[in-house]
Every structure is written in structure tokens, then in C-alpha cells.
Design a protein around this motif. Structure first.
Motif, short mmCIF file in Angstrom:
data_model
loop_
_atom_site.label_atom_id
_atom_site.label_comp_id
_atom_site.label_asym_id
_atom_site.label_seq_id
_atom_site.Cartn_x
_atom_site.Cartn_y
_atom_site.Cartn_z
N GLU A 231 0.83 -1.21 0.00
CA GLU A 231 0.00 0.00 0.00
C GLU A 231 0.87 1.26 0.00
O GLU A 231 0.51 2.27 -0.64
CB GLU A 231 -0.93 -0.01 1.21
CG GLU A 231 -2.02 -1.08 1.12
CD GLU A 231 -2.94 -1.06 2.32
OE1 GLU A 231 -2.58 -0.39 3.33
OE2 GLU A 231 -4.00 -1.72 2.29
N GLN A 232 1.99 1.22 0.71
CA GLN A 232 2.88 2.39 0.72
C GLN A 232 3.57 2.59 -0.62
O GLN A 232 3.81 3.72 -1.04
CB GLN A 232 3.93 2.23 1.83
CG GLN A 232 3.36 2.26 3.25
CD GLN A 232 4.40 1.96 4.30
OE1 GLN A 232 5.60 1.89 4.00
NE2 GLN A 232 3.96 1.77 5.54
N PHE B 112 -3.35 2.02 -2.50
CA PHE B 112 -4.43 1.06 -2.24
C PHE B 112 -5.01 0.51 -3.54
O PHE B 112 -5.22 -0.70 -3.67
CB PHE B 112 -5.52 1.75 -1.41
CG PHE B 112 -6.71 0.87 -1.13
CD1 PHE B 112 -6.64 -0.16 -0.20
CD2 PHE B 112 -7.90 1.06 -1.81
CE1 PHE B 112 -7.72 -0.97 0.06
CE2 PHE B 112 -8.99 0.25 -1.56
CZ PHE B 112 -8.91 -0.77 -0.62
N LEU B 113 -5.28 1.37 -4.51
CA LEU B 113 -5.89 0.94 -5.77
C LEU B 113 -4.80 0.56 -6.77
O LEU B 113 -4.45 1.32 -7.68
CB LEU B 113 -6.78 2.06 -6.34
CG LEU B 113 -8.07 2.33 -5.57
CD1 LEU B 113 -8.81 3.52 -6.18
CD2 LEU B 113 -8.95 1.09 -5.57
N HIS B 114 -4.30 -0.63 -6.58
CA HIS B 114 -3.29 -1.16 -7.50
C HIS B 114 -3.48 -2.68 -7.57
O HIS B 114 -3.83 -3.33 -6.58
CB HIS B 114 -1.89 -0.80 -7.03
CG HIS B 114 -0.84 -0.98 -8.07
ND1 HIS B 114 -0.27 -2.22 -8.38
CD2 HIS B 114 -0.24 -0.08 -8.91
CE1 HIS B 114 0.62 -2.07 -9.34
NE2 HIS B 114 0.67 -0.78 -9.69
N SER B 115 -3.21 -3.24 -8.74
CA SER B 115 -3.41 -4.67 -8.93
C SER B 115 -2.51 -5.50 -8.01
O SER B 115 -2.91 -6.58 -7.53
CB SER B 115 -3.18 -5.05 -10.39
OG SER B 115 -1.85 -4.69 -10.78
N GLU B 116 -1.28 -5.03 -7.75
CA GLU B 116 -0.39 -5.77 -6.84
C GLU B 116 -0.94 -5.77 -5.41
O GLU B 116 -0.81 -6.77 -4.69
CB GLU B 116 1.01 -5.15 -6.88
CG GLU B 116 1.73 -5.32 -8.21
CD GLU B 116 1.94 -6.79 -8.56
OE1 GLU B 116 2.12 -7.60 -7.61
OE2 GLU B 116 1.93 -7.13 -9.74
N SER B 117 -1.54 -4.66 -5.02
CA SER B 117 -2.18 -4.63 -3.69
C SER B 117 -3.35 -5.61 -3.63
O SER B 117 -3.58 -6.26 -2.60
CB SER B 117 -2.65 -3.21 -3.38
OG SER B 117 -1.56 -2.31 -3.34
N ALA B 118 -4.10 -5.72 -4.73
CA ALA B 118 -5.21 -6.67 -4.78
C ALA B 118 -4.70 -8.10 -4.62
O ALA B 118 -5.30 -8.92 -3.90
CB ALA B 118 -5.96 -6.52 -6.10
#
Length: 308
Positions: free
Chosen positions: A26-27, A31-37
């Protein structure tokens, strides 16, 4: 490192590492990123394996939201997240919600993949399990059989996935009461596991136990069905005899009534009006059965000198 720790049985350390990785994602990406998903999905799976279904569903819901907004609705990542979220909702007791999510995922999957994709077979199997929990056994059988057909088409009969699907189908058939068909399917699964892994393999032992139980139930059901048919046949025969007996009684009653009515028919004078009956008795009417003697002679046996 978090995954390796979980595989080694170090659950607490593994979760700590995964959560730290999620914070770094997240850093770094936001938050809105495919890797975070993807990281949310991994953390969700870890909680699901640990039996924490509430947390697993919460993390997977976030993974679904992120993947929808970053890679799109029809991306395989989004569809997989939907499939897993449906399974986690079912595990936490929200089976109807899980079925709705599963249907949404299958509809999306049909847009981007063929009808015989391996993941679709897994989805159909999960749908069947959910329907079984709702005691919709006939509907569940349709999806579990579809999963077996897809795997047979993709892998052929000599496959572990096919044998697992056969084992699941045998259970589904048993729940519908078709023990005869369940025995045939389970026999194929047991034959494969025994030949491939040996009789001491846990899968071989499990299928052997199921095969024995299904065979017992199939024989018992056949005996009960035969006994029920014999009872129905006896009941039908007894019903026919009782019908014939009732008919004979009715004929006897009718014959008795006719015999009782015969004397009354022979003595029709008893049905005359009272005035005509008095005239008949006094001889003042011509209603007698025999004609009166003609002439002025006295009646035989009457007093002398009496005249007509």
C-alpha cells in the motif's frame, strides 16, 4: 517469507509477514493497485486456511473492489477473486450470497474463456457443494456431473482430477438416493487410486470405505424396493378378491329381495283398495279369480230350501 512460514506451520509468523508485506504494497503502489489486490488475496487465503472465515471474506472483498477498479471486470484476477469470495461467504454461512457471487463470476468467465476451462469445472463443483448444503441435491448433481464432464474432456479418464470428480459425483448420487449409479462411479475412482497410489494411500482407503457403504445401501435399497413391490402386488390381489366378494354379496342380496317379492306378486289382491277388497270378500264383485256358478241351484253343502 510469509507463505514459506505458513507452509512450515508457523502460522503467527507467517501472518505477521504477510500483513507487513500488505502495508509495504500500500505504501509503494497505493491502495488501488493490482499488486495490492493480489496481496489482499494472499492474506485472505491465509486466514481461510486458518479457519478464520470472517477475516478471509473481508480481505477478499477488498481484493475484489481493487481488482475491479484497476484491471477491469473481465480480467482473470477479478474473476478468481469473485470465485474465492463466493467460497469464503459460503464458509461463513452466507450460502445464498455465495451462490449469487458464484453466478456473477461464472457469467464473467463465460465471456472471456471457453466452456471447458479447468477453473469452470472447479466453479461448478463448488456450486454443487453449496447447493448440497441447502439440501438441493438434484440441482447439485447437475453441476457436479458437469464438472466431471469438463475434466474428462480436458484430462481423459487417467487423471487424479477425474478420479476426484468421480468421488464427488458418487457422493452426489448417494444424496439423491441413486446408490446403484453411485457404486459404479465410486468403483472407477477406487480402481484408479488403488492402481496409481496403492491400497495404503489415504484416497484409496477412503474410496474403499465409501464403496463398501454404497454397496451395502444399494443392496438394502433393492431389497426394500422388492418388498414394497410384493406388498403392492398382494394388496392389489386382495383388493380384487374383496371386490369379487362384495359383488357376490350384492348378487345374493338381490336374489333374496326378488324371492321375497315373488309371493307378493302372486297375491296381487292384497294390493287392492279397501272398498274393492271388501266387495271381493263378500262376493259382490266380479274380481274373484274364478267365475261364480250360474243358475238357481243352491250351493253344495248349503241348507235345504235355500235359494239363490
Amino acid at each position: 517469507a510469509g507463505r514459506m512460514s505458513l507452509e512450515q506451520g508457523q502460522r503467527t509468523l507467517g501472518l505477521e509477514l504477510l500483513l507487513e508485506s500488505l502495508a509495504l504494497h500500500e505504501q509503494t503502489f497505493g491502495f488501488l493497485h493490482s499488486e495490492s489486490a493480489r496481496c489482499y488475496a494472499v492474506v485472505s487465503l491465509a486466514h481461510y486456511d486458518a479457519g478464520e472465515h470472517e477475516l478471509a471474506a473481508e480481505y477478499m472483498a477488498k481484493a475484489v473492489v481493487i481488482s475491479e477498479r484497476t484491471v477491469g471486470l473481465d480480467n482473470p484476477l477479478t474473476i478468481h477473486n469473485y470465485l474465492n469470495l463466493a467460497l469464503y461467504e459460503h464458509a461463513r454461512g452466507n450460502t445464498l450470497l455465495g451462490l449469487r457471487l458464484m453466478r456473477h463470476a461464472v457469467d464473467l468467465w463465460s465471456l472471456v474463456n471457453s466452456a471447458d476451462h479447468p477453473d469452470l469445472a472447479t466453479a461448478h463443483n463448488n456450486i454443487g457443494v453449496m447447493l448440497q448444503s441447502l439440501r438441493l441435491f438434484d440441482d447439485a448433481l447437475v453441476f457436479i456431473r458437469s464438472a466431471l464432464e469438463i475434466r474428462l474432456k480436458l484430462h481423459g479418464p487417467d487423471s487424479v482430477l477425474v478420479a476426484n470428480a468421480q468421488h464427488a459425483l458418487a457422493k452426489a448420487l448417494a444424496l439423491t438416493g441413486d446408490f446403484k449409479a453411485a457404486v459404479q462411479v465410486e468403483r472407477d475412482a477406487h480402481k484408479f487410486f488403488s492402481a496409481r497410489f496403492g491400497d495404503e494411500d489415504p484416497r484409496s482407503k477412503e474410496t474403499a470405505e465409501w464403496l463398501a457403504e454404497l454397496t451395502f445401501n444399494a443392496v438394502r435399497t433393492a431389497k426394500l424396493t422388492k418388498a414394497a413391490r410384493e406388498k403392492l402386488s398382494q394388496a392389489a390381489t386382495l383388493g380384487g378378491l374383496m371386490q369379487m366378494d362384495r359383488g357376490s354379496q350384492q348378487e345374493q342380496q338381490q336374489a333374496g329381495a326378488e324371492a321375497a317379492a315373488a309371493p307378493q306378486a302372486g297375491n296381487a289382491k292384497g294390493l287392492l283398495p279397501i272398498d274393492d277388497l271388501i266387495k271381493f270378500i263378500t262376493g259382490s264383485s266380479n274380481l274373484a279369480d274364478k267365475p261364480r256358478p250360474s243358475g238357481g241351484r243352491r250351493a253344495k253343502g248349503g241348507p235345504k230350501g235355500s235359494k239363490r
